[in-house]
Design a protein around this motif. Structure first.
Motif, PDB file in Angstrom:
ATOM      1  N   GLU A   8     -29.228 -11.986  -1.226  1.00 54.54           N
ATOM      2  CA  GLU A   8     -30.251 -12.137  -2.241  1.00 54.54           C
ATOM      3  C   GLU A   8     -31.655 -11.973  -1.692  1.00 54.54           C
ATOM      4  O   GLU A   8     -32.611 -12.095  -2.421  1.00 54.54           O
ATOM      5  CB  GLU A   8     -30.104 -13.510  -2.923  1.00 54.54           C
ATOM      6  CG  GLU A   8     -28.785 -13.658  -3.640  1.00 54.54           C
ATOM      7  CD  GLU A   8     -28.607 -15.042  -4.227  1.00 54.54           C
ATOM      8  OE1 GLU A   8     -29.575 -15.811  -4.259  1.00 54.54           O
ATOM      9  OE2 GLU A   8     -27.492 -15.351  -4.639  1.00 54.54           O
ATOM     10  N   GLY A   9     -31.773 -11.666  -0.420  1.00 58.99           N
ATOM     11  CA  GLY A   9     -33.084 -11.495   0.190  1.00 58.99           C
ATOM     12  C   GLY A   9     -33.627 -10.101  -0.031  1.00 58.99           C
ATOM     13  O   GLY A   9     -32.996  -9.246  -0.632  1.00 58.99           O
ATOM     14  N   THR A  10     -34.812  -9.853   0.499  1.00 57.04           N
ATOM     15  CA  THR A  10     -35.463  -8.558   0.286  1.00 57.04           C
ATOM     16  C   THR A  10     -34.974  -7.492   1.260  1.00 57.04           C
ATOM     17  O   THR A  10     -34.920  -6.330   0.916  1.00 57.04           O
ATOM     18  CB  THR A  10     -36.993  -8.699   0.415  1.00 57.04           C
ATOM     19  OG1 THR A  10     -37.297  -9.247   1.694  1.00 57.04           O
ATOM     20  CG2 THR A  10     -37.548  -9.572  -0.690  1.00 57.04           C
ATOM     21  N   ASP A  11     -34.627  -7.860   2.483  1.00 53.57           N
ATOM     22  CA  ASP A  11     -34.128  -6.899   3.463  1.00 53.57           C
ATOM     23  C   ASP A  11     -32.964  -7.521   4.229  1.00 53.57           C
ATOM     24  O   ASP A  11     -33.175  -8.241   5.203  1.00 53.57           O
ATOM     25  CB  ASP A  11     -35.240  -6.490   4.422  1.00 53.57           C
ATOM     26  CG  ASP A  11     -34.776  -5.423   5.408  1.00 53.57           C
ATOM     27  OD1 ASP A  11     -33.684  -4.838   5.204  1.00 53.57           O
ATOM     28  OD2 ASP A  11     -35.493  -5.173   6.387  1.00 53.57           O
ATOM     29  N   PRO A  12     -31.734  -7.227   3.805  1.00 49.58           N
ATOM     30  CA  PRO A  12     -30.578  -7.875   4.418  1.00 49.58           C
ATOM     31  C   PRO A  12     -30.206  -7.324   5.789  1.00 49.58           C
ATOM     32  O   PRO A  12     -29.501  -7.988   6.540  1.00 49.58           O
ATOM     33  CB  PRO A  12     -29.458  -7.592   3.420  1.00 49.58           C
ATOM     34  CG  PRO A  12     -29.857  -6.319   2.760  1.00 49.58           C
ATOM     35  CD  PRO A  12     -31.367  -6.379   2.686  1.00 49.58           C
TER      36      PRO A  12
END
Length: 79
Positions: A8-12
């Motif tokens: 759910e983060g911006t850059d996995p």
């Protein structure tokens, strides 16, 4: 084996790389940042294993315990 990371983060990418390095995981990693694959498969919790046969048909979903997964893989290999 293909691993799917639901993030759910911006850059996995950095977190996935760190996790795989920490646990010695090698192989194909599919990133599912918006959980669209998980949603399509009806996955509600992680970790969840999805067993797919050689034709690409999903034969089992869940299989969180190792004994469940081993039995399901054994059945699949016998077919």
């Amino acid at each position: 084996m293909i691993l799917v990371d639901i993030w759910e983060g911006t850059d996995p990418h950095p977190e996935v790389e760190r996790f795989c390095e920490m646990w010695g995981i090698e192989g194909t990693i599919l990133l599912d940042p918006d959980a669209s694959y998980a949603q399509a498969l009806g996955i509600r919790g992680v970790p969840t294993n999805v067993l797919v046969d050689s034709d690409g048909t999903i034969v089992d979903v869940g299989l969180v315990r190792i004994d469940e997964l081993e039995r399901a893989v054994s059945r699949l290999l016998q077919e």
